[in-house]
Design an enzyme around this catalytic site. Structure first.
Site, PDB file in Angstrom:
ATOM      1  N   SER A   1      -5.907  15.994  -6.708  1.00 42.51           N
ATOM      2  CA  SER A   1      -6.029  15.622  -5.292  1.00 42.51           C
ATOM      3  C   SER A   1      -7.496  15.575  -4.867  1.00 42.51           C
ATOM      4  CB  SER A   1      -5.251  16.597  -4.403  1.00 42.51           C
ATOM      5  OG  SER A   1      -5.677  17.926  -4.628  1.00 42.51           O
TER       6      SER A   1
ATOM      7  N   ASN B   1      -1.825  28.081  -1.573  1.00 44.60           N
ATOM      8  CA  ASN B   1      -0.821  27.660  -0.589  1.00 44.60           C
ATOM      9  C   ASN B   1      -1.237  28.000   0.843  1.00 44.60           C
ATOM     10  OD1 ASN B   1       0.449  27.029  -2.939  1.00 44.60           O
ATOM     11  ND2 ASN B   1       2.041  28.594  -2.778  1.00 44.60           N
TER      12      ASN B   1
ATOM     13  N   THR C   1       7.415  -8.733  34.031  1.00 41.21           N
ATOM     14  CA  THR C   1       8.491  -8.123  33.257  1.00 41.21           C
ATOM     15  C   THR C   1       9.090  -9.259  32.443  1.00 41.21           C
ATOM     16  OG1 THR C   1      10.181  -8.516  34.934  1.00 41.21           O
ATOM     17  CG2 THR C   1       9.028  -6.418  35.055  1.00 41.21           C
ATOM     18  N   HIS C   2       9.540  -8.941  31.234  1.00 41.64           N
ATOM     19  CA  HIS C   2      10.063  -9.971  30.317  1.00 41.64           C
ATOM     20  C   HIS C   2       9.041 -11.078  30.071  1.00 41.64           C
ATOM     21  CE1 HIS C   2      14.002  -8.126  31.271  1.00 41.64           C
ATOM     22  NE2 HIS C   2      13.559  -8.147  32.513  1.00 41.64           N
TER      23      HIS C   2
ATOM     24  N   SER D   1     -13.763 -18.763  12.938  1.00 40.84           N
ATOM     25  CA  SER D   1     -12.908 -19.346  11.912  1.00 40.84           C
ATOM     26  C   SER D   1     -13.777 -19.998  10.844  1.00 40.84           C
ATOM     27  CB  SER D   1     -12.004 -20.391  12.556  1.00 40.84           C
ATOM     28  OG  SER D   1     -11.529 -21.295  11.582  1.00 40.84           O
TER      29      SER D   1
ATOM     30  N   LYS E   1     -13.521 -22.001  17.158  1.00 41.24           N
ATOM     31  CA  LYS E   1     -12.721 -20.801  17.403  1.00 41.24           C
ATOM     32  C   LYS E   1     -13.559 -19.554  17.682  1.00 41.24           C
ATOM     33  CE  LYS E   1      -8.896 -20.556  17.315  1.00 41.24           C
ATOM     34  NZ  LYS E   1      -7.955 -20.318  16.218  1.00 41.24           N
TER      35      LYS E   1
ATOM     36  N   GLN F   1       1.277  18.143  -1.357  1.00 37.55           N
ATOM     37  CA  GLN F   1      -0.051  17.571  -1.572  1.00 37.55           C
ATOM     38  C   GLN F   1      -0.128  16.130  -1.041  1.00 37.55           C
ATOM     39  OE1 GLN F   1      -2.262  18.523  -5.215  1.00 37.55           O
ATOM     40  NE2 GLN F   1      -2.111  16.370  -5.755  1.00 37.55           N
TER      41      GLN F   1
ATOM     42  N   LYS G   1      -1.754  14.598   2.646  1.00 33.61           N
ATOM     43  CA  LYS G   1      -3.131  14.389   3.113  1.00 33.61           C
ATOM     44  C   LYS G   1      -3.501  12.934   3.328  1.00 33.61           C
ATOM     45  CE  LYS G   1      -4.035  18.593   1.019  1.00 33.61           C
ATOM     46  NZ  LYS G   1      -2.609  18.530   0.661  1.00 33.61           N
TER      47      LYS G   1
HETATM   48  N1  ARG Z   1      -3.832  20.467  -3.876  1.00 38.46           N
HETATM   49  C1  ARG Z   1      -2.758  21.279  -3.395  1.00 38.46           C
HETATM   50  C2  ARG Z   1      -2.189  20.645  -2.113  1.00 38.46           C
HETATM   51  O1  ARG Z   1      -2.852  19.843  -1.561  1.00 38.46           O
HETATM   52  C3  ARG Z   1      -3.251  22.641  -3.072  1.00 38.46           C
HETATM   53  C4  ARG Z   1      -2.206  23.687  -3.197  1.00 38.46           C
HETATM   54  C5  ARG Z   1      -1.811  23.811  -4.611  1.00 38.46           C
HETATM   55  N2  ARG Z   1      -0.917  24.898  -4.784  1.00 38.46           N
HETATM   56  C6  ARG Z   1      -0.229  25.075  -5.908  1.00 38.46           C
HETATM   57  N3  ARG Z   1       0.554  26.074  -5.984  1.00 38.46           N
HETATM   58  N4  ARG Z   1      -0.322  24.222  -6.915  1.00 38.46           N
HETATM   59  O2  ARG Z   1      -1.108  20.946  -1.686  1.00 38.46           O
END
Ligand code: ARG
Length: 479
Positions: A40, A127, A172-173, A294, A300, A339, A342
Site C-alpha cells: 500500500s 490496526n 421547475t422542470h 476546440s 468555440k 487497506q 484509502k
Molecule cells: N496497510 C494496512 C492498511 O492500510 C495497514 C494495516 C495492516 N495491518 C495488518 N494487520 N496487516 O490497512
C-alpha cells in the site's frame, strides 16, 4: 507501448523476508507478485506526517508511563522528525518489500537508532495505527474542505450587491416558472454549502476520536495512558472498545458521503451555469481563463471546467459506493480488505478539493448578461402565480383563481402577449369581477416585489438574507 502504470518512486529491490518485521514465523520468502499485490506504500505514503505525529505521541505516552526511558523517547522523536524531513524532501527510498508507510518509517528508524526504534511498536498494532493515521488525515481534510466551502460562499455573497437589481427567471422542470432576484440564486447555493459545512462539522466530532491503544483488537496488558495520547494528538474522545477501533471505518464512509453531497451540489450549480452560458440562454459569461477551446472549431469557447466539475461527481459517488461495498459483511475486526479504503478516500478528497478550488474564482469572475436576461423576462408568464395570489387576496378560492389565471394565460398565448399586455376587455370577458388594478401587480418586477413572506425573493427579504450571510461569514472570519 506499455500497459503498466508507472510507479518509479517505489523501487523493487532484491531484499528478501529478512527486511520484514513479521518474518519470524515464516520459512519461505514472499512471492514477488504477492509483494506487488499487497503493498500500500504507493498510496499510503501520503499519510507519512500523520504516521509520524501518531508515533511521536505514542512514544511520548510510553515514556510518560515509564515503558520507555526519556533518552529513548528523545532518540525516537529526533529520528522520526528526521525521517519526516527526508520524506518531505524526496530523499526517502520507498520499496514495496516494506508494504506500507508504517513499516517504512519504523524500519528506517530502527536502522538509525537501533533498539529504541525496536520499542516504538510497543502496545500498538498497525490496526490501531492506521486507524489513527486516517483519523488525523480525515480531520485535516475536513478542515481544508470547510475552508474551501467558506471561500465559495464568500464568492456567492460577494456577487449579491453587484447583481442585486437583476431579476431572473427561475425554473421547475426546466420550464420558466417565477421570477427571482439574482442574489436569491446565489444565496440558495450558500444554504446548500452551509448544510455541507454543518455535515462536515458533525462528521468531525466522530472522526476526532483516538483509536491508538486498542492495539490489534483486544487492547494491551501494558500500562498505557490513552488520555495522554489523545491529548497530544488533539483528539476529543477515546474509543471505548478496542474491537471496534480495528474494524471501524464509519468515519471514512461518512466523510466520503459528505464529499458526495458537496459534489452533487457543485454538479447542480455547474449544470445550471453550463446551460446559462449557451447562446440559447445567454444569461452568464464565465471568465475565459476558466474555459477552453476546440481543436477543430475555431469559434468555440467551452465551459470545460464546469463540465468536469459535473463529470467528476461520478467518481466521487463511485468511491462512496466502493467503500460501502468494501465494508459490507466484513467480519470483526481488522481485515486486509480495509487497506482498500484509502484510494477512494484520497480520490474523493482530491477531486472535491480541486473542484472547490476552481469553483470560487469562477463564481467570482462570471458576469451576468443583464440586457439579455431582461429582454426576455416577460416571456413565460412568470407573473401568473403572483396574479393568482392577488385574486386569492380578493377572496377568490385558490382553485378558482388558478382556473381564471390559466384562462388569462391561454388568452395571452393566443394573442402572443404577456399578461400585462392583455386588454381589460379580454380580462373581463374571462372574469367580469376583475378590474384594472390587476395590472399593478403584473410584470416580473411587481411579481418579485410581492414575494414578501420570510425566505421569499422580494428585495427586502433578500437584503435580510444578504445581511445575515455577511455577518455570519464575517463572524467566522474573526474566530
Ligand atoms: N496497510 C494496512 C492498511 O492500510 C495497514 C494495516 C495492516 N495491518 C495488518 N494487520 N496487516 O490497512
Amino acid at each position: 507501448m506499455t500497459l503498466e502504470k508507472e510507479n518509479d518512486s517505489v523501487s523493487p529491490s532484491a531484499e528478501n523476508n529478512k527486511a520484514k518485521a513479521w518474518s519470524g514465523v515464516f520459512t519461505e520468502a514472499t512471492d514477488r507478485r504477492v509483494e506487488c499485490f499487497t503493498e500500500s506504500i504507493s498510496f499510503d505514503r501520503r499519510l507519512y506526517e500523520q504516521d509520524i505525529a501518531g508515533s511521536i505521541a505514542h512514544a511520548r505516552m510510553l515514556a510518560d508511563v515509564g515503558v520507555l526511558s526519556a533518552a529513548e523517547f528523545a532518540q525516537i522523536e529526533d529520528g522520526l522528525k528526521q525521517i519526516g524531513k527526508e520524506i518531505a524532501s524526496g530523499d526517502f527510498k520507498f520499496q514495496i518489500e516494506l508494504e506500507d508507510i508504517h513499516m517504512h518509517i519504523e524500519s528506517k528508524l530502527t536502522a538509525r537508532i537501533g533498539d529504541a526504534g525496536r520499542k516504538l511498536h510497543t502496545a500498538r498494532s498497525r490496526n490501531d495505527q492506521i486507524s489513527t493515521d486516517l483519523r488525523l488525515w480525515v480531520r485535516e481534510a475536513i478542515d481544508r474542505i470547510d475552508g474551501r466551502l467558506a471561500m465559495l460562499q464568500r464568492a456567492f455573497v460577494g456577487r449579491c450587491d453587484v447583481d442585486f437589481d437583476i431579476i431572473m427567471p427561475a425554473y421547475t422542470h426546466t420550464q420558466r416558472a417565477q421570477p427571482v432576484l439574482a442574489p436569491h440564486y446565489w444565496l440558495c447555493y450558500c444554504e446548500k454549502f452551509e448544510r455541507d459545512r454543518e455535515r462536515l462539522a458533525d462528521c468531525r466530532k466522530r472522526v476526532n476520536t483516538l483509536g491508538l491503544g486498542a492495539a490489534a483488537l483486544a487492547g494491551t496488558s501494558l500500562p498505557i495512558d490513552r488520555r495522554k495520547t489523545a491529548e497530544s494528538l488533539g483528539f476529543e474522545r477515546i474509543a471505548a472498545n478496542s474491537l471496534d477501533v480495528s474494524s471501524d471505518r464509519d468515519f471514512v464512509l461518512e466523510f466520503a458521503f459528505c464529499l458526495v453531497q458537496i459534489a452533487l451540489h457543485l454538479s447542480t450549480w455547474a449544470e445550471e451555469w453550463i446551460w446559462w452560458s449557451t447562446s440559447e440562454f445567454n444569461f452568464i459569461r464565465t471568465p475565459q481563463a476558466f474555459c477552453t477551446g476546440s481543436s477543430i472549431m475555431p469559434q468555440k469557447v467551452n465551459p470545460d471546467v464546469l463540465e468536469l466539475i459535473r463529470g467528476k461527481t461520478g467518481r466521487v459517488v463511485g468511491n462512496l459506493q466502493s467503500l460501502i461495498v468494501l465494508t459490507k459483511g466484513l467480519p470483526l475486526a481488522y481485515n486486509r480488505d480495509l487497506q482498500e479504503d484509502k484510494e477512494p478516500l484520497f480520490d474523493s478528497f482530491d477531486t472535491v478539493d480541486a473542484s472547490l478550488e476552481l469553483a470560487a474564482p469562477l463564481v467570482a469572475g462570471a458576469v451576468l448578461q443583464r440586457e439579455a436576461i431582461a429582454s426576455r423576462l416577460d416571456e413565460g408568464y412568470l407573473d401568473a402565480t403572483t396574479l393568482m395570489e392577488y385574486l386569492i387576496q380578493r377572496g377568490i378560492p385558490q382553485r378558482t383563481a388558478h382556473g381564471i389565471v390559466g384562462r388569462l394565460v391561454r388568452a395571452g398565448m393566443e394573442r402572443g402577449v404577456p399578461l400585462a399586455k392583455l386588454s381589460l376587455d379580454v380580462v373581463q370577458e374571462i372574469e367580469p369581477t376583475l378590474d384594472a388594478s390587476i395590472f399593478d401587480i403584473l410584470g416580473a418586477k411587481n411579481a418579485v416585489a410581492a414575494m414578501q413572506s420570510y425566505g421569499s425573493t422580494a428585495p427586502d427579504r433578500v437584503r435580510e438574507q444578504m445581511d445575515g450571510w455577511k455577518s455570519k461569514l464575517n463572524a467566522r472570519d474573526e474566530r
